[in-house]
Design an enzyme around this catalytic site. Structure first.
Site, PDB file in Angstrom:
ATOM      1  N   SER A 110      12.264 -66.041  74.575  1.00 51.38           N
ATOM      2  CA  SER A 110      11.217 -65.160  75.099  1.00 51.38           C
ATOM      3  C   SER A 110      10.647 -65.648  76.426  1.00 51.38           C
ATOM      4  CB  SER A 110      10.082 -65.029  74.079  1.00 51.38           C
ATOM      5  OG  SER A 110       9.472 -66.289  73.838  1.00 51.38           O
ATOM      6  N   GLY A 111      11.161 -66.767  76.934  1.00 49.28           N
ATOM      7  CA  GLY A 111      10.627 -67.360  78.157  1.00 49.28           C
ATOM      8  C   GLY A 111      11.192 -66.765  79.435  1.00 49.28           C
ATOM      9  N   TYR A 112      10.825 -67.367  80.537  1.00 44.71           N
ATOM     10  CA  TYR A 112      11.213 -66.901  81.880  1.00 44.71           C
ATOM     11  C   TYR A 112      12.736 -66.830  82.032  1.00 44.71           C
ATOM     12  CZ  TYR A 112      11.597 -67.204  87.040  1.00 44.71           C
ATOM     13  OH  TYR A 112      11.918 -67.012  88.364  1.00 44.71           O
ATOM     14  N   ARG A 142       8.123 -69.264  66.933  1.00 45.74           N
ATOM     15  CA  ARG A 142       7.227 -69.978  66.018  1.00 45.74           C
ATOM     16  C   ARG A 142       6.494 -69.006  65.098  1.00 45.74           C
ATOM     17  NH1 ARG A 142       3.909 -74.756  68.863  1.00 45.74           N
ATOM     18  NH2 ARG A 142       3.521 -75.171  66.659  1.00 45.74           N
ATOM     19  N   LYS A 161       4.854 -61.694  72.581  1.00 49.71           N
ATOM     20  CA  LYS A 161       5.803 -62.554  73.286  1.00 49.71           C
ATOM     21  C   LYS A 161       7.211 -61.974  73.334  1.00 49.71           C
ATOM     22  CE  LYS A 161       3.864 -67.178  73.223  1.00 49.71           C
ATOM     23  NZ  LYS A 161       4.161 -68.599  72.983  1.00 49.71           N
ATOM     24  N   LEU A 179      10.285 -76.458  66.725  1.00 52.95           N
ATOM     25  CA  LEU A 179      11.057 -77.550  67.315  1.00 52.95           C
ATOM     26  C   LEU A 179      10.812 -78.885  66.631  1.00 52.95           C
ATOM     27  CD1 LEU A 179      10.713 -76.855  71.154  1.00 52.95           C
ATOM     28  CD2 LEU A 179      12.798 -76.689  69.796  1.00 52.95           C
ATOM     29  N   LYS A 182      13.818 -84.569  79.940  1.00 54.44           N
ATOM     30  CA  LYS A 182      15.083 -83.832  80.039  1.00 54.44           C
ATOM     31  C   LYS A 182      16.287 -84.750  79.947  1.00 54.44           C
ATOM     32  CE  LYS A 182      15.313 -80.029  80.421  1.00 54.44           C
ATOM     33  NZ  LYS A 182      15.245 -78.948  79.411  1.00 54.44           N
TER      34      LYS A 182
END
Length: 344
Positions: free
Chosen positions: A12-14, A35, A42, A64, A166
């Site tokens: 659902s993010g960018y 979640r 969202k 997560l 990362k």
């Protein structure tokens, strides 16, 4: 087992929204791990996309940090796109806010892939910062350009903690791949992702950067060089990496490298004097004095400001990727932000 079913974390993010859009348009059934399934705000934009696409979406709840919470969603899937990992530059507790979600989340998702008995490919969204931590890495490596051979060895919890999260997560993924034979790992390492958004959320670091940039908060640009890449190209690379059975290893994604001032000049050619874009470069000594106001430590200034950077994107081209010119990326992004009234 449905071979056309794919699990996406961070869908659902960018960036994730563009990946989901591409998969839906190709007719896949896309399971989106969230979640809270009841938080329709969202994912409502993804339902809208699915309504006009060949594929279907399913919502599955997962966390997560919770062991085993991805198991049910992964069962029956052939491919997992793991993109969920916090991207925040200003954090108070980097271990809790960045490292734990990135590292523990990667373990949980990849363990779910193994336990599924159906997943044969995992596409992991890493970052160029898993390859390099500071621009001085180029000089210290003694190469003309950084590429997929290298891992970031200069970041830590106290210096560039996002980059540290990362590289830890990606190294863990490669370790886990070697411990099993069921699924194959392909990693994508995008540089600074820019371009238009599909999600109604306006809190991405990419959008925040552009708001500050256009709003005159960088009236004198720091002499910083980054790799830049279009969000639509990064999404396309994900889908190509998932579908191409020959794809392997890491793939550095960057249209090219540009200084902040060069990007300002590109935008000025399109928008003229409409925005307070930087015309001058701030001297390095000034950033030693004022960098803290922008969250730049003296160590960061020393290792990045005024230090050139070159990135080698040759391997990413083997996926069949063609890069969008930065002029189009930035113009499309600003035009959309104007339409959505995200720019004051």
């Amino acid at each position: 087992m449905n071979k056309s079913t794919i699990l996406v974390t961070g869908g659902s993010g960018y960036l994730g929204s563009w990946v989901v859009k591409g998969l839906l348009e190709k007719g896949y059934t896309v399971r989106i791990a969230v979640r809270d399934k009841n938080n329709t705000k969202k994912v409502s934009h993804l339902h809208d996309i699915a309504a006009n696409a060949k594929g279907n979406i399913e919502l599955w709840e997962a966390d997560l940090l919770k062991e085993g919470s991805f198991d049910a969603a992964a069962k029956g899937c052939e491919t997992i796109y793991h993109m969920a990992s916090p991207f925040m530059l200003d954090v108070k507790n980097p271990q809790k806010d960045l490292v734990d979600p990135a590292l523990i989340g990667t373990r949980n998702v990849l363990n779910a892939a193994t336990r599924s008995e159906t997943v044969t490919r995992v596409v992991l969204t890493s970052s160029v910062v898993a390859i390099m931590g500071d621009n001085t890495d180029l000089q210290e490596r003694g190469v003309d350009a950084l590429d997929e051979r290298f891992f970031n060895e200069s970041s830590s919890l106290t210096h560039q903690p996002y980059s540290y999260s990362k590289v830890l997560a990606e190294k863990e993924a490669w370790k886990m791949e070697k411990e099993q034979e069921q699924w194959k790992l392909v990693v994508l390492n995008p540089s600074f992702v820019m371009g238009p958004t599909l999600t109604p959320s306006t809190d991405s670091e990419s959008l925040n950067f552009m708001k500050q940039f256009l709003g005159g908060q960088m009236f004198m640009a720091p002499d910083l060089t980054f790799g830049w890449v279009d969000v639509r190209d990064v999404a396309k690379a994900h889908i190509l990496a998932g579908e191409n059975q020959e794809a392997e290893g890491r793939h550095l994604l960057a249209e090219n490298t540009y200084t902040v001032l060069q990007v300002g000049s590109i935008l000025r050619k399109v928008f003229g004097k409409k925005y307070l874009l930087p015309k001058y470069q701030a001297p390095k000594f000034m950033l030693y004095l004022t960098g803290w106001m922008f969250g730049l430590s003296t160590t960061y200034v020393k290792k990045n400001v005024g230090i050139p950077l070159k990135l080698n994107n040759t391997k990413s081209l083997t996926l069949g990727l063609t890069y969008t010119p930065i002029e189009k990326t930035m113009t499309d992004m600003v035009n959309q932000m104007e339409t959505l009234q995200l720019i004051k």
